[in-house]
Design an enzyme around this catalytic site. Structure first.
Site, PDB file in Angstrom:
ATOM      1  CG  ASP A 188      -2.352   0.602   1.017  1.00 32.51           C
ATOM      2  OD1 ASP A 188      -2.415   1.893   0.818  1.00 32.51           O
ATOM      3  OD2 ASP A 188      -3.301  -0.014   0.686  1.00 32.51           O
ATOM      4  CG  HIS A 236      -5.399   3.705   1.093  1.00 34.73           C
ATOM      5  ND1 HIS A 236      -5.039   2.196   0.695  1.00 34.73           N
ATOM      6  CD2 HIS A 236      -6.755   3.644   1.035  1.00 34.73           C
ATOM      7  CE1 HIS A 236      -5.698   1.681   0.273  1.00 34.73           C
ATOM      8  NE2 HIS A 236      -6.911   2.292   0.333  1.00 34.73           N
ATOM      9  CB  SER A 417      -9.463   0.178   0.146  1.00 35.49           C
ATOM     10  OG  SER A 417      -8.878   0.666  -1.198  1.00 35.49           O
TER      11      SER A 417
END
Length: 978
Positions: A188, A236, A417
């Site tokens: 990520d 994220h 996600s």
């Protein structure tokens, strides 16, 4: 959800030849625009080179053939991948080392790829395509990260709502499984490893080293390692990692598997990353290394990737397959807001466990993607893939998910996600409870114990839930508990197994579905249970008082009684002859389980024990046009007849293109929607293509020109009466129309240009009235690219096509005037040719006028269908035995019937792995059948796929039995270490 968008479409391939100074100049018939054997180059890479300042550095990915068979355990798979890459890259490297202008930036083995950099120059790019061993070239394309959907913070509870929904805490408390001993690799934006809920959980081979060898890796644009400390370039990565393994220091538990450890690869810094970065991260996840490249720790149990690109990214196939083959669970987001693509890569790769997003009421989020993925939507798909599959595979909480943020605090986000790490954490719990469990068994535990209802579809799996919303407790209990029930469901009257029956076990309301053999197995804690069994066509049944003892499985047999039913039977015949058609499938529509039959050699079928009622009944056969479904009413104890008549399909079309993927676009976008059977061929398969009634000679990005093969194609189509369309396009080299010019001198010249002036359009202008133009008159236009459209206005045209039936019937032009010839015909002695200068590629971008003209051209060029002709259909393809050793013969047989009105000869073609193995001609009278046999002797350990037309089967070659044991210093979970 933060999901990547591809800034360039990677699947478009072309050679550089047309883009290197040829625009606007005549290409004489004898000019060779590309050398035979050159690897295809992505259009975006060609454009990137042309648009760059001369000498500016450009990165390209040299893609080499990948391993197609993954056999053995982790060590064998990784060793094979490394050796294959080393061997195949060696020759390429020898060529590159002679080039002073090319720098090799990186070499990968998980997907067989070299990252190179060279000064922008079309000749240099063309030279790279000429290197032996290179399969194709693409740019090091970039993926970008759209903004995450942020939500208002959810009020703190003991656990996030997502953990409660999947019963994660119950897994910890009742089963004592918290993820200990399991490892998850997250790829990520990076991670704040010092977050209070993540501190101390990152894997490392040296706790004193702040770089966390084997637990942290950052990659640059070329996929090379960056020497860095753990960090999150966005937020994220910290959020998704928290959902996988986070603790509860804030008072709210956020992680599904809090005692698992994690690895993190920073592959999308600041929301942007290249394919080389992501592929390198996937490779590191499979075989962790430290910053020096030395092995560092064991591989993970799970790889979690909350990233993707809408559409079908073929470059993602090899690394995803390799992860799964290595025994690592590949958990990947299915994507957000995928538009017409429906799904995103790598989640839509067949081997990926793709995850959709649900809310607290188990409604699938509106942004969550899903669809039926077809094999033929991919460029060069693996031969072993099925024709179609449903994505997502499962769903998980993905709306208003509360998790860690890099500043040490928390945030609430939504997206697939967020659903993906819930699933990755659950897979870690399953692997923690059963360390040696296979990927298939992990997925079965996730899917079979998931929650599903029919709010989205009557059939499971569906394109919204997949198999269902996961339940961590049920999935883990299935493998952690060593007791339960094994059962068999049968039809009481006949004793036949009942597949697809639903068994609900209470207490707990656990739902399982019987396999095709009528069996089921579910793990349960010791206790007393009740089973409720239901299946379409049978009366519901209950079995109470089933006692499950510790460390044992209680067998249960449940015979089901049929509901009042009758028989549905009939015959399927061919309209022209009345002969029965074998191999047709008759199905009842809109019923909860499959009820169908296949016609035998005489075209007859019988479906017994059909529950009384009225049904829509459908017949289908790949080689015929079927009528619309018809209604049939079945009465209790009665026999209902439903006969069907099949007709010929339209003439089949062969599309010849290099690369073959361009031809497949015609299949997908032009012919399949129109119900026309079509097959894609490469330029070295002209002989096979010439067997079709209609042949399209299309795009050629370096497929070369073989005079003898081209002449043989012309001779064969002249003899058979097959129509031929010769297509051109401003890009490519030696496209079909240009090849015709080079071979025959007609047309006398071809031209192309990549330029145009603002305010110009592109059109065909009718110069001779003809059925190809429909009702249009001389002077009317067929619009190819309107002025106000975004379609490119580049042009290709020809001149000098006349005499012996040849005639230019349409010009290519703009609103500023005529450029040259655009449409021509050749009425030959036994067949017809059509020339179209602007139909060689990109059918999905054609205007409605362009599509209409194209279909008219196909109709005009196609030969008149013969009356009372033979018509052959193969059926009953068998392979025996199904498993052999290397060198042992395998018998392949197929039945063939001539259902046509007259005798004729059929070429029975058997393919092995998609390539022709043998062609056997058989002559049959009208209505006659025969058996065709072949013997295949395999020379390697793998699965061999066998096909004859639409029929498919397979056999497997077993590895030799080896005694003794093998261990490894770096053992994955479940493998004995030395």
């Amino acid at each position: 959800m933060r999901l990547f968008r591809v800034r360039s479409t990677v699947a478009r391939l072309a050679t550089i030849a047309v883009l290197s100074g040829l625009a606007g100049t005549a290409i004489p018939p004898t000019n060779a625009a590309a050398q035979s054997g050159a690897a295809p180059i992505a259009l975006e890479l060609a454009a990137l080179v042309e648009d760059a300042d001369e000498g500016a550095p450009v990165q390209a990915l040299l893609m080499l053939p990948n391993v197609t068979e993954h056999d053995g355990g982790y060590d064998a798979v990784v060793d094979t991948l490394r050796k294959h890459a080393a061997d195949s890259q060696a020759e390429v490297m020898r060529h590159l080392e002679t080039r002073d202008d090319v720098t090799v930036l990186n070499r990968l083995w998980l997907t067989n790829m070299l990252v190179v950099e060279f000064p922008a120059d079309t000749k240099a790019l063309g030279a790279l395509a000429e290197i032996p061993g290179v399969d194709h070239l693409v740019p090091n394309f970039e993926m970008t990260l759209p903004g995450v959907t942020e939500s208002a913070d959810v009020k703190a509870q003991a656990h996030t709502w997502g953990l409660d929904k999947i019963e994660a805490a119950r897994t910890w408390q009742d089963l004592g499984v918290t993820g200990a001993g399991a490892k998850v690799a997250v790829l990520d934006t990076g991670v704040a490893a010092d977050h209070p809920d993540l501190a101390g959980k990152m894997a490392t081979t040296d706790p004193r080293d702040p770089k966390h060898p084997g637990g942290w890796a950052e990659f640059n644009a070329a996929g090379g390692r960056v020497d860095s400390l753990p960090r999150d370039s966005g937020e994220h990565g910290t959020h998704v990692t928290g959902t996988v393994v986070g603790s509860d220091t804030s008072g709210t538990a956020i992680g599904v598997a809090p005692d698992a450890e994690y690895m993190h690869g920073l592959v999308i810094p600041h929301g942007r990353g290249t394919f080389a970065q992501i592929a390198a991260g996937m490779q590191w996840a499979v075989a962790p290394t430290d910053i020096t490249g030395k092995r560092a720790g064991s591989p993970p149990d799970v790889v979690s990737m909350s990233l993707g690109a809408n559409g079908f990214l073929a470059e993602m196939i090899a690394p995803t397959q390799a992860i799964r083959a290595a025994g690592i669970v590949p958990v990947m987001a299915i994507g957000n807001n995928c538009g017409t693509a429906g799904t995103a890569s790598p989640g839509n790769v067949h081997e990926a466990i793709a995850v959709g997003a649900t809310d607290s009421s188990d409604n699938v989020a509106s942004f969550s993607c899903g669809g039926v993925v077809r094999k033929d939507q991919w460029t060069g798909p693996p031969a072993e893939w099925p024709d179609a599959w449903v994505k997502p595979n499962v769903s998980a909480p993905g709306v208003d998910v509360y998790s860690a943020s890099p500043d040490g605090g928390y945030s609430t986000n939504s997206g697939t996600s967020m659903a993906t790490p819930h699933t990755a954490g659950t897979a870690a719990l399953v692997r923690s409870a059963a360390p040696g469990l296979s990927v298939d068994a992990v997925f079965a535990a996730l899917a079979d114990t998931s929650f599903w209802d029919n709010r989205n579809s009557p059939n499971r799996p569906d394109t919204r839930f997949g198999h269902g919303r996961i339940n961590a407790y049920e999935a883990t209990a299935r493998v952690a508990v060593h007791s339960g029930i094994t059962g068999t469901i049968t039809a009481g009257a006949s004793g036949a197994p009942v597949g697809g029956a639903t068994v609900v076990v209470s207490p707990g309301n656990r739902t399982v579905t019987t396999d095709p053999d009528g069996t089921f197995r579910t793990r349960l804690e010791p206790g007393t249970y009740k089973l409720a069994v239901s299946a379409f066509g049978f009366q519901d049944a209950e079995v109470s008082g089933v006692v499950v003892a510790k460390n044992s499985f209680t067998p249960v047999a449940v015979p089901l009684q049929n509901v009042p039913s009758g028989q549905l039977a009939g015959t399927v015949v061919f309209a022209e002859s009345g002969h029965g058609v074998p191999g047709a499938t008759i199905s009842l529509l809109d019923v909860p389980r499959s009820i169908s039959a296949t016609t035998g050699a005489d075209g007859r079928y019988t479906i017994p024990l059909v529950p009384a009622g009225t049904y829509a009944v459908e017949v289908s056969h790949p080689s015929f046009t079927a009528p619309d479904p018809r209604k049939a009413t079945v009465t209790a104890g009665g026999a209902t007849t439903a006969n069907f008549t099949l007709t010929k399909r339209p003439p089949s079309v062969a599309i010849v293109s290099s690369p073959e993927s361009y031809a497949q676009e015609f299949v997908d976008d032009v012919f399949t929607p129109a119900g026309v059977p079509a097959t894609a061929y490469s330029y070295n398969e002209l002989e096979l293509a010439a067997r079709h009634p209609v042949v399209l000679i299309g795009y050629n990005s370096g497929g070369g020109y073989n005079r003898a093969q081209f002449q043989a194609m012309l001779d064969a189509t002249d003899a058979s009466g097959a129509g031929v369309l010769f297509l051109d396009h401003p890009t490519g080299s030696l496209n079909g129309l240009t090849l015709l010019s080079r071979h025959t001198g007609q047309p006398e010249g071809t031209w192309s240009t990549a330029g145009w002036i603002d305010g110009e359009d592109l059109r065909y202008e009718v110069t001779e009235k003809h059925p190809i133009f429909g009702d249009r008159k001389v002077g009317d236009h067929v619009m190819l690219a309107p002025v106000d459209s975004d379609l490119p206005k580049w042009a290709a045209w020809f001149a000098g096509y006349e005499g012996d039936g040849r005639l230019i019937i349409g010009a290519l032009g703009r609103n500023s005037g005529v450029i040259g010839g655009g449409v021509a015909i050749d009425q030959r002695a036994n067949n017809r040719h059509v020339l179209l200068s602007m139909h060689g590629a990109d059918p999905a971008a054609w205007t409605a006028d362009a599509k209409e003209l194209f279909h008219n051209a196909i109709e005009w060029v196609a030969p008149e269908p013969p009356v009372n002709a033979p018509h052959f259909t193969p059926y009953d393809l068998t392979v025996s035995p199904e498993a052999v050793k290397v060198g042992e013969p395998v018998s392949v047989t197929v039945r063939v019937k001539n259902v046509g009105s007259s005798a004729g000869t059929y070429d029975a073609e058997v393919k092995v792995g998609g390539s022709t193995f043998a062609v056997t001609p058989v002559t049959l009278a009208s209505g006659a059948s025969t058996t065709v046999s072949w013997t295949i002797t395999p020379d390697a350990v793998r699965t061999y796929l066998i096909s004859v037309e639409h029929l498919a089967n397979s056999f497997r070659v077993r590895a030799p039995v080896v005694t003794g044991a093998r261990c490894t210093t770096h053992a994955p979970p479940g493998r004995r270490a030395c």
